[in-house]
Design an enzyme around this catalytic site. Sequence first.
Site, PDB file in Angstrom:
ATOM      1  N   CYS A 131      -1.657  20.750  30.796  1.00  0.00           N
ATOM      2  CA  CYS A 131      -2.834  20.081  30.237  1.00  0.00           C
ATOM      3  C   CYS A 131      -4.081  20.470  31.022  1.00  0.00           C
ATOM      4  CB  CYS A 131      -2.637  18.567  30.267  1.00  0.00           C
ATOM      5  SG  CYS A 131      -4.076  17.680  29.657  1.00  0.00           S
ATOM      6  N   CYS A 134      -6.608  17.635  31.538  1.00  0.00           N
ATOM      7  CA  CYS A 134      -6.183  16.612  32.505  1.00  0.00           C
ATOM      8  C   CYS A 134      -6.337  17.127  33.939  1.00  0.00           C
ATOM      9  CB  CYS A 134      -4.713  16.232  32.323  1.00  0.00           C
ATOM     10  SG  CYS A 134      -4.189  15.989  30.643  1.00  0.00           S
ATOM     11  N   ASP A 135      -5.935  18.372  34.171  1.00  0.00           N
ATOM     12  CA  ASP A 135      -5.786  18.863  35.541  1.00  0.00           C
ATOM     13  C   ASP A 135      -6.804  19.927  35.957  1.00  0.00           C
ATOM     14  OD1 ASP A 135      -3.575  17.206  35.694  1.00  0.00           O
ATOM     15  OD2 ASP A 135      -2.188  18.770  35.030  1.00  0.00           O
TER      16      ASP A 135
END
Length: 305
Positions: A131, A134-135
């Site tokens: 992701c 997300c990261d």
Amino acid sequence: MYDILIAGAGPAGMTAAIYGARGGKSVLMLDKMNYGGQIVNTPEVENYPGTGRVSGFQLAQDMYDQATGLGAGMDYAEVTGIEKTEDGFLVHSSFGTDYEAKTVILATGVKSRLAGLEREEQMTGAGISYCATCDGAFFRKKDVIVLGGGNTALEDAEYLTNICNKVYLVHRRDKFRGEEIAVKRLAAKENVEFVLDSVPVEILGEPKVTGLVVKNLKTEETREIPASAVFVAYGRVPENGAFADLAELDGAGFFAAKEDCLTGTPGLFVAGDARAKVRRQLVTATADGATAAMAAIDYLNALEG
Ligand code: NAP
């Protein structure tokens, strides 16, 4: 006893909730994670009619607000199984709570496909990620690698070019599966390098990722790419095994239902990416949600006479 219980609060599930609630039925959505499904991981959506350019997170929030504003409820639990009962269904959840519902819509979506590399699972969270939104921020100003050639890989790579120092996009062919517009936009970035006809063969680094060995399938040559993170964007696979007794699966594990979203079990419907279909798009997921909910409403109305 809910009229409609929806397993999965992605775009398909939330659309089903909107239609179910507007149909005057009691509706509960269940999801193990937060609502939104895959779109929360999409930096920007620009092909959902009427929304212009919007972040996936915002669109998910808007859908959730719309569904709950109309009266649908939400519980955070994974649906682990369902049983047919005399009155409808008994729905088992990961928290040990059972729910009763007259109808169930399975909108369980799909999960990330692994790259199949040695130490991949061990290094997840230590530089291997599925992701980018997300990261990505953990790798600000670092060099990173994206694997895949679909829309997700292209969009993830573009997103990362805005945060990271350099982005390598490794794809096994010399043609991308993703849309031309996304390829052009990415190619215009100065800090991207396409590594085509190539596959990853080894994750470098311990305890954190320091790079990746890739192999060119045409020349057979290998190359070490130093990088702090590898974002795998190899598409998604279904996880429907727990429901196979009541909803038939195809050979790839998707629900073998047609566009009518019906299963062989009366009162049980399926919707979204978990269903066998040619195109998995936000708009096809929401279309399924509407179809499944309307079928559930018809079923409930027929029960009530
Ligand atoms: P996808 O379209 O299935 O693409 C997966 C990519 O990973 C492909 O390029 C595939 O290569 C590659 N791949 C898969 N397994 C591999 C393996 N074992 N080794 C090497 N490469 C491998 O998945 P996606 O990009 O996640 O997209 C899923 C769906 O969502 C698509 O319908 C897509 O259009 C849609 N989507 C749309 C948007 C948008 O419209 N904004 C954004 C994201 C996703 P090959 O090409 O060689 O098969």
